[in-house]
Enzyme design. Sequence first.
Site, PDB file in Angstrom:
ATOM      1  N   LYS A  46       0.852  -1.201   0.000  1.00  0.00           N
ATOM      2  CA  LYS A  46       0.000   0.000   0.000  1.00  0.00           C
ATOM      3  C   LYS A  46       0.875   1.233   0.000  1.00  0.00           C
ATOM      4  O   LYS A  46       2.060   1.199   0.364  1.00  0.00           O
ATOM      5  CB  LYS A  46      -0.947   0.027   1.197  1.00  0.00           C
ATOM      6  CG  LYS A  46      -0.265   0.104   2.574  1.00  0.00           C
ATOM      7  CD  LYS A  46       0.161   1.489   3.017  1.00  0.00           C
ATOM      8  CE  LYS A  46       0.811   1.487   4.392  1.00  0.00           C
ATOM      9  NZ  LYS A  46       1.518   2.772   4.705  1.00  0.00           N
ATOM     10  N   ASP A  79      -2.493  -1.286  10.615  1.00  0.00           N
ATOM     11  CA  ASP A  79      -2.677  -1.294   9.161  1.00  0.00           C
ATOM     12  C   ASP A  79      -3.386  -2.544   8.652  1.00  0.00           C
ATOM     13  O   ASP A  79      -3.851  -2.575   7.512  1.00  0.00           O
ATOM     14  CB  ASP A  79      -1.320  -1.207   8.442  1.00  0.00           C
ATOM     15  CG  ASP A  79      -0.734   0.194   8.463  1.00  0.00           C
ATOM     16  OD1 ASP A  79      -1.486   1.148   8.734  1.00  0.00           O
ATOM     17  OD2 ASP A  79       0.478   0.330   8.206  1.00  0.00           O
TER      18      ASP A  79
END
Length: 274
Positions: A9, A134
């Site tokens: 990401k 996350d």
Amino acid sequence: MQSFLAPAKINLSLRVLGKRTDGFHEIDTLMVRLPGLCDSLVFEESERFSFSCDDPSVPSDESNLVVKAVRAFESATGTTCKFHISLSKVIPHGAGLAGGSSDAATTLSALNELHGNPLDQAALSGIAASLGSDIPFFLGNGAARCTGRGEIITPVPSIPPIQLLLLKPTFAVSTPDAYGRWHDAKPLPGISHDPVTFPWGQMVNDLELPVFRKHRFLAEMKQWLLDRGLSALMSGSGSTIFAILDQADDAEKHIAAARDQLDPTLWSWTGATG
């Protein structure tokens, strides 16, 4: 034997709002996946659980997030994991790309699928949040706004694919250290931190100030990209700096110039969000 991909990401924006009473920081971040930059996990049936990784710098004991995800799944479902999980690393470590978090989320999803889906999405997300801030992001699809300490996920479906160039030096950045330096961080002279506005919002990262103070090369690398007319930002707590490209940009030319003018050992990647 089944294989599963764990994508990286980037943070298109990251605001740090303050320190919470639980010791974490309240954040507001927009994250998107990089489907072309993935670790790979292979699950092979076995008499007992075991784990291996092709990167010797990655711990393979109980401290690894993949192993923690396995133990959390076993505890939540009352099952015993009977797979050997082999992890092939492609996403750099300590890069602000959340490779370890993605590996953990992929492990949870894969185990749930391989055991007949005993856990619903809410239960999986709860386990993921207990393992790392996350990790819940990777249980969904596409872009998302992540708030709280990162575990509150709101999908953002309207962001089109963005073409990117990623550059990373050989050193890593400690996320706890970056947040620990955030409160007292000051801008570096000559380094632009001005937000850039796109249709999806502002491109800004509040962790640049503390990280750039400690790792000035990252500040210089960002400014080098800005001076070439690109919009650039650090992802997460670094050490990756990414730049947004348009159709006319030659990514390989930028990479060659960066290795010539900045550091010949720079890691690079180019591709689109998704």
